[in-house]
Design an enzyme around this catalytic site. Sequence first.
Site, mmCIF file in Angstrom:
data_model
loop_
_atom_site.group_PDB
_atom_site.id
_atom_site.type_symbol
_atom_site.label_atom_id
_atom_site.label_comp_id
_atom_site.label_asym_id
_atom_site.label_seq_id
_atom_site.Cartn_x
_atom_site.Cartn_y
_atom_site.Cartn_z
ATOM 1 N N ARG A 52 52.865 -14.490 -2.062
ATOM 2 C CA ARG A 52 52.437 -13.265 -2.730
ATOM 3 C C ARG A 52 51.041 -13.460 -3.322
ATOM 4 O O ARG A 52 50.187 -12.591 -3.212
ATOM 5 C CB ARG A 52 53.446 -12.898 -3.822
ATOM 6 N N ARG A 100 47.481 -7.103 -10.238
ATOM 7 C CA ARG A 100 47.529 -6.904 -11.689
ATOM 8 C C ARG A 100 46.221 -7.376 -12.303
ATOM 9 O O ARG A 100 46.066 -7.392 -13.519
ATOM 10 C CB ARG A 100 48.685 -7.693 -12.331
ATOM 11 N N TYR A 120 49.517 -0.504 -14.215
ATOM 12 C CA TYR A 120 48.838 -1.787 -14.080
ATOM 13 C C TYR A 120 47.558 -1.664 -13.255
ATOM 14 O O TYR A 120 47.344 -0.674 -12.581
ATOM 15 C CB TYR A 120 49.768 -2.846 -13.499
ATOM 16 N N SER A 121 46.736 -2.682 -13.385
ATOM 17 C CA SER A 121 45.382 -2.635 -12.817
ATOM 18 C C SER A 121 45.389 -3.135 -11.392
ATOM 19 O O SER A 121 45.278 -4.327 -11.134
ATOM 20 C CB SER A 121 44.458 -3.487 -13.676
ATOM 21 N N THR A 122 45.472 -2.185 -10.477
ATOM 22 C CA THR A 122 45.649 -2.495 -9.061
ATOM 23 C C THR A 122 44.323 -2.721 -8.359
ATOM 24 O O THR A 122 43.263 -2.320 -8.845
ATOM 25 C CB THR A 122 46.331 -1.308 -8.363
ATOM 26 N N SER A 123 44.392 -3.342 -7.174
ATOM 27 C CA SER A 123 43.207 -3.528 -6.332
ATOM 28 C C SER A 123 42.569 -2.179 -6.023
ATOM 29 O O SER A 123 41.350 -2.008 -6.071
ATOM 30 C CB SER A 123 43.579 -4.171 -4.992
ATOM 31 N N GLU A 128 53.252 -9.662 2.465
ATOM 32 C CA GLU A 128 53.684 -8.305 2.805
ATOM 33 C C GLU A 128 53.029 -7.964 4.136
ATOM 34 O O GLU A 128 51.870 -7.573 4.220
ATOM 35 C CB GLU A 128 53.350 -7.345 1.655
ATOM 36 N N GLU A 144 53.620 2.075 -0.019
ATOM 37 C CA GLU A 144 54.644 1.057 -0.234
ATOM 38 C C GLU A 144 55.774 1.352 0.748
ATOM 39 O O GLU A 144 56.439 2.388 0.639
ATOM 40 C CB GLU A 144 55.145 1.166 -1.685
ATOM 41 N N HIS A 157 51.267 -2.025 1.186
ATOM 42 C CA HIS A 157 52.261 -2.918 0.603
ATOM 43 C C HIS A 157 53.609 -2.763 1.281
ATOM 44 O O HIS A 157 53.917 -1.723 1.856
ATOM 45 C CB HIS A 157 52.441 -2.618 -0.893
#
Lengths: 335, 312
Positions: free
Chosen positions: B64, B72, B165-168, B25, B179, B117
């Site tokens: 990716r 995640r 979800y468990s993001t950075s 990205e 995004e 992103h």
Amino acid sequence: GRDENAESEEVVHLSRLSRVAVCGGTHGNELSGVYLVRELQKTEKPLEEEDELVSVLVVLSNPRAVQQCRRYTETDLNRCFTHATLNGPESDKTPYEITRSRELNSLLGPKGSPEAVDLICDLHNTTANMGLCLIAYSDHDWICLHIFRYLQANIPVRYIHFDFPPKEAYSLESVGKHGFAIEIGPQPHGVVRSNIYTTMKAGVQHVMDWVRFFNSGTIFEGGSVEVYTMVKNIDYPRDSETHSITAAIHPQLQDQDFCLLHPNDPLFQTFSGETLRYKGKEPLYPFFINECAYYEKGIALSLARRKCVKMPPIQVKTELEHQENEWEFASEEDE
Amino acid sequence: MSSHNTVSFSEARRVAVFGGTHGNEMSGVTLVNLWVKNGAEIQRKGVETKPFITNPKAVEKCSRYVDTDLNRAFTPENLSAPGGDDLPYEVQRAQEINRLFGPKGSPEAYDVIFDLHNTTSNMGCTLILESSKDHFNLQMMNYIKKAIAPASCPVLLNEHPLLKYSTSRSVAKHPVGLEVGPQPQGVLRSNIFEAMRVILKHALDFIELFNEGMEFPPCTVDVFRVSERVDYPRDANGNIIAMVHPNLQDCDWEPLNPGDPMFQTFDGKTIHYEGAGTVYPTFINEAAYYEKQQAFVTTRRETLVASAIRKA
């Protein structure tokens, strides 16, 4: 070879296209072709059923790359079809794609021999805003050019010519007696866009229609078409130490494939906002502008000259002519 | 509004800008690399802004991820997993990032993390919010939206207990996702790059103003709350049998009504949306989500109220 004077009105007779191959997934993440090949393999009957006119092979070129949804696993399959690579030595260190190119050469070739399939149509996508293009190594292969003209009557399409002699032609379609790539964009890699898929499906259908018309004796009138011949590539400006790119395609050039680029037109915009301009002397037509896969090949865009090509009328050879031809030493398709 | 409704936050001193959480990205990768070399553009008075490439191996491969999706990977299990070098690369990275910018949930964690992103979906400049009760982030997003008006900046709220979800960025007290799309993976488009740069500039301006003592009055923020993930139709072997319908393609944030075309099979048939009511789809045809069984995600419009905020 036979004299094919494009200026005269004399009909040129060419051999039947008995065996045609439609290939997809040569790059595993160019998904229109992957899904179209899957669809054609599922519904194989409409193409092959009781078809005396043509037999069609539908091939998934790089299954491993397709499975991983990557362009390639070890090396770009679509650069592995030069004579040198096809005939080189084999070892257990041979990259997967080279082994595969040799398999495809056995299946669809051998390249340069009388056993090669008559026509290869290789399906590709690009992130560049190129619309529908046929890409071929010849600007005087009358089969390719007549197919192009027939397509043009049905859908917007352009013809791109890469001027390479057959031995040096490196891509899959060079294995067949005739061949071209169908290239459609813009589509991100790893994505299938319904409009792009539909265009590709229609394109392949028109090609197959033309082949059937041709094989059944239709005379295709002479005429002329516009062809874009690739002249050179331009790379991104890069940092001399890290080799990373230091500018992006200029917003005025982005998505402007086939819009004439004049000397001094903007090419790149650096990350600090400076405009870098085209320094060539000749106005040329840009294409493959910002194709993802070309960053690593050092290509930001390609440039072409446009010219008019005249084609003679063509018709399939009769059985008698075909037999006579078998006795000649050189086939008229000898390049 | 009476002042007892005002929420106080400590100054946002420690701010990070993450790029390359997904190595292909390119806007975030390029911006962060630029700022690592020369970070003047992202510095603000009283703020230490750290640009950081979160997944360098994926960036190098322009993929990716290497072993598993870093964005995640910040689950409690992963963050406390023993095993060191035997762990998947991204789990090791998550632990390292948690050490540098967290620990997640603790007072030592960074104040704000912006995670950059791109998406192949036509989402424009989307801000991603993880909590409807984060008044600091809500005020920031309100500020950004006003700053770029009349251009729009949709806010996606992902608070769904199952889809979250468990993001950075979740390591920080105030995680903010940026995004921007549409952009193909591995490609750098200058318009997308510049748009992301401008959004981040406004975000940092907000932080500077906040730190200088500006009080932000109560406001409302229109958001799109994540509702449901919709997969592609598949056959018995799990192969995709239809594509996003041309009427839906590129229509992120536009209403999808029951009966509207949703998918088109490879042989041309239309499959219609059969939900109970109107939804607002987004992440339509994101390349990375084919393997996550997601063609798009549905959202519902909601207006959140943000309290007044000021620094403590």
